[in-house]
Design a protein around this motif. Structure first.
Motif, PDB file in Angstrom:
ATOM      1  N   GLU A 351       0.815  -1.222   0.000  1.00  0.00           N
ATOM      2  CA  GLU A 351       0.000   0.000   0.000  1.00  0.00           C
ATOM      3  C   GLU A 351       0.845   1.268   0.000  1.00  0.00           C
ATOM      4  OE1 GLU A 351      -3.482   2.138   2.726  1.00  0.00           O
ATOM      5  OE2 GLU A 351      -3.016   0.013   2.978  1.00  0.00           O
ATOM      6  N   ASN A 352       1.995   1.236   0.679  1.00  0.00           N
ATOM      7  CA  ASN A 352       2.768   2.459   0.880  1.00  0.00           C
ATOM      8  C   ASN A 352       4.188   2.409   0.319  1.00  0.00           C
ATOM      9  OD1 ASN A 352       0.826   3.958   2.781  1.00  0.00           O
ATOM     10  ND2 ASN A 352       1.075   1.979   3.800  1.00  0.00           N
ATOM     11  N   GLY A 353       4.684   1.202   0.005  1.00  0.00           N
ATOM     12  CA  GLY A 353       6.055   1.088  -0.455  1.00  0.00           C
ATOM     13  C   GLY A 353       7.050   1.344   0.662  1.00  0.00           C
ATOM     14  N   LYS A 413       5.875  -0.415  -4.308  1.00  0.00           N
ATOM     15  CA  LYS A 413       4.443  -0.680  -4.105  1.00  0.00           C
ATOM     16  C   LYS A 413       3.918  -1.656  -5.150  1.00  0.00           C
ATOM     17  CE  LYS A 413       1.724   2.830  -3.581  1.00  0.00           C
ATOM     18  NZ  LYS A 413       1.137   4.185  -3.732  1.00  0.00           N
ATOM     19  N   SER A 417       2.597  -5.358  -4.214  1.00  0.00           N
ATOM     20  CA  SER A 417       1.166  -5.663  -4.381  1.00  0.00           C
ATOM     21  C   SER A 417       0.960  -6.818  -5.356  1.00  0.00           C
ATOM     22  CB  SER A 417       0.409  -4.417  -4.858  1.00  0.00           C
ATOM     23  OG  SER A 417       0.905  -3.975  -6.115  1.00  0.00           O
TER      24      SER A 417
END
Length: 895
Positions: A351-353, A413, A417
């Motif tokens: 979601e945020n890296g 990200k 993912s």
């Protein structure tokens, strides 16, 4: 600032690789990679073939690995055993390994023996004998290896269970070593067919790095390899793995003590655009004590150990996270709780890296670690060879670094993912049952060969010219500058500017022989607690300093000293010094850090008790020592006596500058290093109390003894056979260690020939000598199927009796002497090895040219000297024998 640092690292990489490797493709398709390095008289030869378990189909699973073993079994012009004799004569080392993708062979030799590497590799590329009798014998050795690595080993059993559930089509799901039924069905015909299919110049990469002239070397390579037939390797037709849409789970039980699990996700291949991002993610999650999962799980005592890695192979592999839990008695955290913490971290990445600041730190760390890992001929040669074999480009690793520099938070990200999906996870869980399952011993497994004593080693045709017995005129002490600070600290500095790298070794007089056996484990507990930071620096911040520069700190206890090491880019030497100073002068000794270390100690005992070799050695110690006070193995009882106060008291008494040594080797100026050392360590004061006297364990005067430790459910048995040995300062020591070289050092030794090579009774067999100045212990060891223990034990004892009653052959002794001479060239192969060796000599009060003095004694030895020293210590029927495994005393010593 971080960007500037990264550009500096780019420049440093260019410096290490001042001349890119030369790539030549011969007319028969053999790819040859060469690079000159002249800082040490050493060469590293690596030859890799593009064949591994991914190429296996049908009933030949494990054939790539089995063929690796057969490649050491001889050719028409190089009979069985000759390979190891040549390597030993040259003072070198050699080994091989097989993966899913490649099979790789490497040799490390003095530069003057480069012709031997070329002769060996060109000959066995097409002339391997693959004799039927050797196939039968080695089948049993490989079967034993499988039992050791994939059955009795909890980690190996868990990994096999994971890959079986993670793959439904691709051969990555099959074990590299094969299954029992595959191994037992190997024959000479199928092995030769596989060999002739894949072992050919057009499917191989030969890489040589070291001290040579390229033009001269290429002429020799053309002569040796140029006329070999190219081969006709079939095009690869590897079944792709379907996209995973549902989570998969498997649970196994195992005769072990600690719960374990692996979470794995299908990832990308090592040449994919997403591969750099996956490499950085693995570094972020698990690349040292300050990494994210270590912070969350190890530092908090939720798990004993954690690791994360991306396979990065020819085909898309797995991104895996492996955890070993603490002993349930020490921590009640469940595997499900740990898995959920891991999930939270993976989903955060998706979601945020990774933040730009942390990402830049990781880039710097990754590049520096790559430079450090390749600062020697072996690292460079291995990297070039594997990169070319797998991806067709020797500079693949360097180009990956350039791609890593371009990574953004968004790249992380996207990669996270795509990979970390709850419906794409594979989870394998191992539940320990502590005993009670597995095949019981004694169900009548047939011995692999006749019980007739094996033939002696064949030395016919082995040449050992007189020049191979001439000692070197130079020493590792050459160029070393020695300083002593007023507080007694000794500094050694050796300057070399081949690599932009510095290796530092250090030691303090704080070993386990300086405390009572009542407190066994105190020295190691002290060193580990010292690694937990200072009053100003937390555990994480303490380790982050070095880890952000691609390095890490090692510090461990020995018998007389505690020693440490660190290798850094030369521009980071001050960071290394700051870290070592904080470690030795400013440890915090926080209560919660101490409790964490103690939990790890107790879990470590549980992990050790899973391994038959550890159990056999611990039991051996109880029968070879003169009294219970001489037993030095850590136990639960001794750990229970250790308090934080004991740790601090031991540190205060023993961690002192008088007797401490710091050794610095590499890209430095000695005077500058001395000034730095004075700046950091001149204020280090000695305690008023003298150092404690060494409490050296004494060998028993008893006339032999035996002990058998039954470990239910194990397939294997471990055997250790011990006697008293001379101390390193005793007149008998050169003869005894030379005798041991002939008897049990390596596959080419008498024990390797008899027990492994001829009879196929054991994968691992050999002997070693462990000594203080005044006393020592000889130990022969083996691990084998429990049913084979009696015959294997008798075979080892037979060899001990023979060498103590009959003179060794003149050629055997010349071979051992040549090995002692040739191995001197390898002492300076890496800065780290050189720093460690120099530091050890200084800490033990030996002259820095001790190895030349010792060598001169070895060169004087006669066969009679070896027989006499063996007869002095090898007393018939007075052996101390420890056996551990699923075997009783009656079975272990059955006739």
């Amino acid at each position: 600032m971080k960007k500037l640092l990264f550009l500096t690292l780019l420049a440093l990489t260019s410096l290490v690789l001042a001349n890119e490797p030369q790539v030549t493709v011969l007319d028969n398709g053999l790819t040859v990679i060469t690079q000159e390095l002249h800082y040490a008289p050493v060469i590293a030869s690596v030859i890799s073939y593009r064949v591994g378990s991914r190429n296996e189909v049908g009933d030949i699973l494990g054939m790539s690995h089995f063929l690796e073993h057969q490649m050491f079994k001889g050719t028409e012009i190089m009979p069985k055993g000759r390979f190891w004799q040549i390597v030993q004569r040259d003072g070198g080392s050699a080994n091989a390994f097989t993966t899913e993708d490649v099979t790789c062979y490497y040799l490390i030799l003095p530069a003057s023996r480069i012709d031997d590497a070329l002769e060996i590799e060109s000959d066995r590329m097409i002339n391997c004998l693959i004799d039927s009798a050797e196939v039968v014998s080695e089948t049993n050795v490989v079967h034993e290896e499988r039992r050791m690595r994939s059955v009795d080993s909890p980690g190996g059993a868990l990994w096999e269970a994971l890959t079986e559930v993670a793959y439904t089509e691709h051969p990555y799901g099959l074990p590299v070593i094969g299954y029992d039924e595959n191994i037992l069905a190997y024959n000479a015909t199928s092995t030769r067919e596989y060999y002739e299919t894949y072992y050919a110049p057009s499917n191989a990469v030969l890489t040589i790095v070291g001290d040579f002239d390229t033009d001269e070397l290429m002429g020799k390579i053309e002569t040796r390899f140029g006329d070999l037939p190219a081969g006709n390797v079939p095009e690869e037709n590897i079944t792709a793995e379907p996209y995973q849409t549902e989570a998969r789970y498997v649970e196994i039980t195992h005769v072990s003590n600690l719960p374990r699990f692996i979470m794995a996700f299908h990832s990308v291949d090592g040449a994919a655009p997403e591969s750099p991002a996956m490499s950085i993610i693995s570094s972020y999650l698990s690349s040292g004590r300050a990494s994210r999962l270590d912070q969350l799980l190890v530092e908090t005592n939720m798990v004993y150990s954690i690791g994360a890695w991306d396979a990065g192979g020819i085909d898309p592999g797995l991104f895996s996270i492996s955890a070993t839990m603490n002993s349930p008695e020490q921590n009640e955290t469940t595997m499900e709780e740990v898995q959920e913490i891991i999930w939270n971290e993976l989903e955060y990445l998706a979601e945020n890296g990774i933040s730009e600041e942390v990402l830049n730190d990781l880039k710097n760390r990754y590049r520096a670690s790559e430079i450090l890992s390749e600062a020697n001929p072996v690292g460079l040669a291995m990297g070039y060879s594997l990169s070319t074999t797998m991806f067709g480009n020797p500079m693949h690793s360097q180009e990956q670094l350039a791609l890593i520099e371009q990574l953004t938070t968004e790249d992380i990200k996207q990669a996270a993912s795509a990979c970390f999906r709850r419906n794409g996870v594979n989870i394998a869980v191992l539940q320990p049952i502590g005993g009670g399952s597995g095949r019981p011993a004694g169900d009548g497994q047939q011995l692999p060969t006749s019980t007739t004593e094996p033939s002696s080693v064949n030395f016919d045709g082995l040449e050992i010219p007189e020049e191979f017995l001439i000692p070197p005129t130079t020493s590792i002490a050459e160029g070393v500058v020695t300083y002593e600070l007023e507080n007694g600290l000794t500094l050694l500095v050796k300057e070399d500017h081949t690599f932009p790298v510095v290796s530092i070794s250090f030691s303090v007089p704080m070993g386990s022989f300086m405390h009572s056996s009542e407190l066994n484990g105190l020295a190691s507990t002290t060193t580990e607690t010292m690694l937990n930071g200072t009053d100003e620096l937390s555990y994480i911040d303490f380790h982050k300093r070095l880890e952000n520069e691609g390095s890490f700190l090692q510090f461990y206890s020995g018998r007389e000293n505690s020693s440490g090491s660190v290798t850094v880019l030369s521009e980071d030497i001050k960071i290394a010094y700051e870290t070592i100073t904080d470690l030795l002068l400013n440890p915090a000794f926080r209560e919660d850090d101490f409790e964490k270390v103690m939990t790890e100690n107790y879990t470590g005992l549980e992990a050790s008790a899973e391994r038959i070799t550890s159990v056999a050695y611990d039991s051996l110690e109880t029968i070879v020592t003169n009294s219970p006070a001489d037993v030095r193995g850590t136990s639960k009882a001794s750990l229970e006596r250790i308090t934080l106060e004991e740790v601090v008291s031991f540190y205060d008494l023993c961690c002192r500058p008088d007797g401490a040594v710091i050794t610095v080797v590499g890209d430095v100026n000695p005077e500058e290093v001395f000034n730095m050392t004075e700046n950091y360590f001149a204020q280090w004061n000695n305690p008023e109390e003298p150092l404690p006297e060494l409490q050296i364990p004494q060998f028993t005067n008893a006339a032999g003894d035996t002990i058998v430790t039954f470990m239910e459910g194990r397939m294997q048995g471990a055997v250790m056979i011990a006697t008293k040995a001379p101390g390193s300062e005793m007149p008998d020591y050169p003869a005894f260690t030379t005798m041991n070289t002939i008897l049990g050092r390596g596959i080419g030794s008498r024990l390797g020939h008899s027990v492994r090579d001829q009879q196929g009774l054991a994968y691992g067999v050999g002997s070693w000598v462990m000594a203080t100045d005044s006393t020592g212990m000889f130990t022969a060891y083996l691990s084998t199927l429990a049913d084979y223990v009696p015959q294997a034990t008798r075979s080892v004892i037979h060899e001990l009796e023979v060498i103590s009653t009959e003179n060794v052959q003149d050629i055997e002794l010349r071979l051992a002497k040549a090995n002692s001479v040739g191995s001197q060239a390898l002492a300076g192969m890496s800065y780290g090895n050189l720093a460690s060796r120099l530091n050890s000599l200084q800490a033990s009060n030996k002259p820095l040219d001790y190895h030349l003095t010792f060598l001169s004694e070895v060169l004087k030895l006669t066969p009679e000297n070896l027989r006499e020293v063996a007869a002095k210590y090898f007393i018939p029927n007075e052996w101390f024998i420890s056996v551990a495994g699923s075997i009783t005393a009656e079975q272990a010593f059955a006739e």
